[in-house]
Design an enzyme around this catalytic site. Structure first.
Site, mmCIF file in Angstrom:
data_model
loop_
_atom_site.group_PDB
_atom_site.id
_atom_site.type_symbol
_atom_site.label_atom_id
_atom_site.label_comp_id
_atom_site.label_asym_id
_atom_site.label_seq_id
_atom_site.Cartn_x
_atom_site.Cartn_y
_atom_site.Cartn_z
ATOM 1 C CD GLU A 1 20.117 5.645 -24.785
ATOM 2 O OE1 GLU A 1 19.830 4.630 -24.658
ATOM 3 O OE2 GLU A 1 21.183 6.374 -24.575
ATOM 4 C CB THR B 1 11.912 2.558 -35.533
ATOM 5 O OG1 THR B 1 10.910 1.558 -35.305
ATOM 6 C CG2 THR B 1 11.263 3.937 -35.112
ATOM 7 C CG ASP B 2 8.382 -1.202 -37.833
ATOM 8 O OD1 ASP B 2 9.010 -0.867 -36.518
ATOM 9 O OD2 ASP B 2 8.134 -2.180 -37.917
ATOM 10 C CD GLU B 3 9.124 0.000 -31.824
ATOM 11 O OE1 GLU B 3 8.867 0.802 -30.838
ATOM 12 O OE2 GLU B 3 9.962 -1.311 -31.501
ATOM 13 C CE1 TYR C 1 14.101 3.909 -30.680
ATOM 14 C CE2 TYR C 1 11.954 2.475 -31.251
ATOM 15 C CZ TYR C 1 13.328 3.210 -31.353
ATOM 16 O OH TYR C 1 13.989 2.673 -32.719
ATOM 17 C CG ASN D 1 11.204 -5.835 -34.365
ATOM 18 O OD1 ASN D 1 9.992 -5.087 -34.697
ATOM 19 N ND2 ASN D 1 11.470 -5.933 -33.117
ATOM 20 C CE1 TYR E 1 9.278 -8.843 -21.312
ATOM 21 C CE2 TYR E 1 8.962 -6.930 -22.960
ATOM 22 C CZ TYR E 1 10.044 -7.543 -22.121
ATOM 23 O OH TYR E 1 11.063 -7.038 -21.567
#
Ligand code: NAD
Ligand code: DAU
Length: 362
Positions: A85, A135-137, A160, A189, A217
């Site tokens: 996800e 991911t870099d997140e 996430y 991204n 946003y």
């Protein structure tokens, strides 16, 4: 050797780009395993229909019996794990699927992969790789300076990114404890063709095309480090072909942009490629909306390790990659129209959580 590869999540955005590359431009036989959630789309693999080097199986990575049977039958040299996800806003509205697929699913896949790998012998056992795509997140949010590197401590802040961080930890645990030969990549991204229109770039392109407001946003000053998807795919191939097991590699385009800069560039590109007849410039569609709860301020990648050790570098500039992407959406309405009329109409996601997180955690 290294000719059979199992790709999980191969009907998604990055997974399908990887599968198309491996079958069309490299010499791999590919088995795609994907449960076809809202984000999975067999139309993204249409170019491979009838190709004897590609097989698709609809199934869930949590289904241990299915995965065991596929491994025994297909006997891959490499597993690249992209099933996930992937949308932060959906993880705010409903974290459960993220825990299930990203954590429980990765655990289940690791169990099956380790059993399969232990049963291999000789050169096959030496060559086997489990490549986890992350991911870099997982590293959290940066201020105005600094970049993430392989030694940055983990600090995930959304459901996430927390679920992806958990999956990275599980993969490392299977390497340290059971000896599984793993590789991890953490990428920034991605953008490009076939991306599901819940993400910023395709959403802005399609709203710009349809003349509907383009939501930005908060202030629009959050920064992301954008990489064209095919450059990510080439990085993945370099890593599973030549990376050192047990290592992680950060992948990014050294291309930081504020969200406002990104949507402005999309508006300008659309105006050039498909001018609005008699209408105002598309920048007038940009609309500032309520911020994402817990919105990470800035991501930036130091990709020095993969560039130096494996000789990878991105080949697409943001300008050329964005134009290719906009052209692709202009020319492929038959891919995105059914999505907008079916599973996702472009509505705002991710406003379920309270916006004021406790100060000590913010
Ligand atoms: P995506 O949402 O487009 O695709 C995910 C795919 O996984 C879909 O085809 C879906 O059907 C499949 N899937 C979901 N749950 C599954 C399950 N339980 N079993 C089998 N298949 C399942 O995602 P994406 O953008 O292509 O991202 C792929 C991977 O790369 C993810 O792990 C993501 O965390 C990571 N990543 C994405 C980006 C990005 O910018 N998109 C950047 C860095 C890392
Ligand atoms: O950094 C890698 C990550 O990039 C991946 O791990 C994720 O799978 C991928 O979805 C992406 O996460 P982001 O949250 O950064 O991507 P998204 O496209 O959702 O948002 C990009 C930025 O744009 C973010 O700051 C939020 C903002 N945004 C997003 C949407 C959908 C808007 O301003 N308006 C929007 O409508």
């Amino acid at each position: 050797m290294n000719s059979r590869i199992l790709v999980t999540g191969g009907a998604g955005f990055i997974g399908s780009a990887l599968v198309r590359y491996l079958v069309k431009y490299a010499d791999y036989s590919v088995l795609t395993l994907d449960s076809l959630t809202y984000a999975g789309n067999l139309r993204s693999l249409e170019a491979l229909e009838g190709n004897a080097r590609h097989r698709f199986v609809k199934g869930d990575i949590r289904d241990g019996d299915l995965v065991r049977a596929l491994l025994e039958e297909f006997r891959p040299n490499i597993i690249t794990h992209l099933a996930a996800e992937s949308h932060v806003d959906r993880s705010i509205d409903g974290p459960s699927a993220f825990i299930q697929t990203n954590i429980v699913g990765t655990y289940s896949l690791l169990e099956q992969a380790a059993t399969y790998w232990k049963g291999l012998s000789g050169a096959e056992r030496v060559a086997f790789r489990f490549h986890h795509i992350s991911t870099d997140e997982v590293f959290g949010s940066l201020g105005s300076i600094g970049r993430f590197s392989e030694t940055t401590p983990y600090d995930p802040r959304s459901p996430y990114s927390a679920s992806k961080a958990a999956s990275d930890h599980l993969v490392r645990a299977w390497a340290h404890t059971f000896g599984l030969p793993v590789l991890i990549t953490n990428c920034s991204n991605n953008y490009g063709p076939y991306q599901f229109p819940e993400k910023l770039i395709p959403l802005a392109i399609l709203n710009g095309l349809r003349g509907t407001p383009i939501p930005v946003y908060g202030t629009g000053l959050n920064v992301r480090d954008w990489l064209f998807v095919d450059d990510h795919v080439r990085a993945l191939v370099r890593v599973f072909e030549a990376g050192q097991t047990g290592q992680s590699y950060l992948v990014g385009g050294s291309n930081e942009q504020t969200n406002l800069q990104v949507v402005q560039a999309i508006c300008d590109c659309l105006d050039q490629l498909k001018p609005r007849l008699g209408g105002p410039p598309r920048r007038e569609l940009i609309s500032f909306v309520q911020d994402r709860p817990g919105h990470d301020q800035r991501y930036a990648i130091d990709a020095g390790k993969i560039m130096h050790d494996l000789g990878w570098k991105p080949s697409e500039t943001f300008e050329s990659g964005l134009e290719r992407t906009v052209r692709w959406y202009l020319e492929n309405e038959d891919w995105w129209r059914p999505i907008l009329e079916g599973t996702y109409a472009g509505q705002r996601l991710g406003l379920m959580a309270p916006t004021n997180a406790p100060e000590e955690f913010s």
